[in-house]
Enzyme design. Structure first.
Site, mmCIF file in Angstrom:
data_model
loop_
_atom_site.group_PDB
_atom_site.id
_atom_site.type_symbol
_atom_site.label_atom_id
_atom_site.label_comp_id
_atom_site.label_asym_id
_atom_site.label_seq_id
_atom_site.Cartn_x
_atom_site.Cartn_y
_atom_site.Cartn_z
ATOM 1 N N SER A 196 0.863 -1.194 0.000
ATOM 2 C CA SER A 196 0.000 0.000 0.000
ATOM 3 C C SER A 196 0.892 1.235 0.000
ATOM 4 O O SER A 196 2.050 1.179 0.456
ATOM 5 C CB SER A 196 -0.854 0.005 1.278
ATOM 6 O OG SER A 196 -1.401 1.284 1.528
ATOM 7 N N TYR A 211 -1.538 -0.600 10.551
ATOM 8 C CA TYR A 211 -1.814 -0.953 9.147
ATOM 9 C C TYR A 211 -0.633 -0.560 8.257
ATOM 10 O O TYR A 211 -0.102 -1.375 7.489
ATOM 11 C CB TYR A 211 -3.103 -0.285 8.656
ATOM 12 C CG TYR A 211 -3.313 -0.492 7.181
ATOM 13 C CD1 TYR A 211 -3.633 -1.761 6.690
ATOM 14 C CD2 TYR A 211 -3.133 0.545 6.256
ATOM 15 C CE1 TYR A 211 -3.775 -1.989 5.326
ATOM 16 C CE2 TYR A 211 -3.281 0.329 4.892
ATOM 17 C CZ TYR A 211 -3.603 -0.934 4.438
ATOM 18 O OH TYR A 211 -3.726 -1.159 3.087
HETATM 19 C C1 8X3 Z 1 -4.982 1.595 1.462
HETATM 20 C C2 8X3 Z 1 -4.649 2.820 0.728
HETATM 21 O O1 8X3 Z 1 -4.643 5.354 0.844
HETATM 22 O O2 8X3 Z 1 -6.202 4.180 2.300
HETATM 23 O O3 8X3 Z 1 -3.962 0.707 1.402
HETATM 24 O O4 8X3 Z 1 -3.840 4.096 2.806
HETATM 25 S S1 8X3 Z 1 -4.837 4.173 1.714
#
Ligand code: 8X3
Length: 261
Positions: free
Chosen positions: A145, A158
Site C-alpha cells: 500500500s 496498518y
Molecule cells: C490503502 C490505501 O490510501 O487508504 O492501502 O492508505 S490508503
C-alpha cells in the site's frame, strides 16, 4: 492469442483474498488469460459464486483462512491432480481495522492485522517458495500500500504491516537473485473495495464518504496493472509500483504549535 496471454497460459496461481475486490478481479482476469487459479478466501459461498460466474475449469476454490497454520495444506489439498505446482503466488489478502489514533486502538485489531497482513503472507510464501524456485519461471506479487511509505494519522499498525510487505518483497528479491522467481510489491492508494467498509467497522455510509467527490482506483485498475507486470518479459522485474488515483496526492508534514510559546 496475444503475446501476454501466451506467457500466462497454463500457469498455476494462488490468489489470496479472492472473495472480493482486487483479489476477485485478479482471479477473473487471470482465468480469462488462461491461468489456472487457486482462489483462496474465508467465505466459501463467495468463492462458489465466483466459480459459477466464471464457469471455468481453470478455477479452483480454496475456503481457508491464511491466519491458520494449516492453510498451505488446505491449498495443496485443493490442487487438482492435473495441475502443476503453483508458479505464481499473489499475496493479496489483507485488511485495515480502524482509523483511530494509536492510543485509542484495540490491541486485538492490531494483532489481527499483523496475523493477516504479515504472518499469513509469510506463511504462504515460506511454504510455496520451494515450488516457485523449481518452476521454469515464477512470480510473487505482494499487495502492499502507499501506507507503507507515507504515514498518516490512524495508519499506525496498518501502515507498518504494509511497510513489512514492501521490505519483505525487496528482501526476497535479494535472496532470490539467480533464480527464475520475480518479486513485485504493488502499492495502491485509495481503491474502492470492501476495504473501507471493514476499516470503518461495517459502517457503509462512512466507508462511502471516504471516496466522496473523487474517483478512486478500482479493483480492475489494480488487477490490470498486475497483469501488465506479469506480462513483461522474464528478464524484467518490477520491484515496486506506487499507484494512486489522480485525485489523491501527498499532504504537508504536520506541525503542532504550542499556544503558550
Ligand atoms: C490503502 C490505501 O490510501 O487508504 O492501502 O492508505 S490508503
Amino acid at each position: 492469442m496475444n503475446e501476454s496471454q501466451n506467457q500466462l497460459r497454463n500457469r498455476v496461481a494462488i490468489v489470496t483474498g479472492a472473495t472480493a475486490g482486487i483479489g476477485k478481479s485478479l482471479v477473473e482476469k487471470l482465468v480469462s488469460n488462461g491461468v489456472r487459479c487457486l482462489a483462496v478466501g474465508r467465505r466459501a459461498s463467495r468463492l462458489e459464486a465466483l466459480g459459477a460466474s466464471l464457469g471455468n475449469a481453470r478455477f479452483q476454490a480454496v475456503a481457508t483462512d491464511i491466519r491458520e497454520a494449516n492453510s498451505p495444506d488446505e491449498i495443496l489439498k485443493a490442487l487438482p491432480a492435473d495441475w502443476a505446482m503453483p508458479d505464481l503466488l499473489i499475496n493479496n489478502a489483507g485488511l485495515a481495522l480502524g482509523i483511530a489514533p494509536a492510543i485509542d486502538c484495540q490491541l486485538s485489531d492490531w494483532l489481527t492485522m499483523i496475523d493477516t497482513n504479515i504472518a499469513g503472507l509469510v506463511r504462504l510464501t515460506h511454504r510455496f517458495l520451494p515450488s516457485l524456485v523449481s518452476a521454469p519461471r515464477a512470480d510473487i506479487i505482494n499487495l502492499s500500500s502507499i501506507a507503507a511509505t507515507y504515514p498518516y494519522p490512524g495508519g499506525n499498525v496498518y501502515g507498518a504491516t504494509k511497510a513489512f510487505v514492501r521490505q519483505f518483497s525487496l528482501g526476497l528479491r535479494a535472496d532470490l537473485l539467480g533464480t527464475n522467481v520475480r518479486v513485485s510489491s504493488i502499492e495502491p492508494g485509495m481503491c474502492e473495495t470492501e476495504f473501507s467498509i471493514v476499516r470503518n467497522g461495517g459502517d457503509e455510509s462512512r466507508a462511502k464518504s471516504v471516496y466522496a467527490g473523487m474517483s478512486p482506483l478500482t479493483p480492475d485498475d489494480i488487477a490490470s496493472l498486475v497483469l501488465s507486470v506479469l506480462s513483461l518479459p522474464a528478464h524484467v522485474n518490477i520491484n515496486s509500483i506506487e499507484v494512486m488515483p489522480t485525485q489523491q496526492a501527498f499532504s504537508a508534514l504536520s506541525v503542532h504549535r504550542d499556544q503558550s510559546m
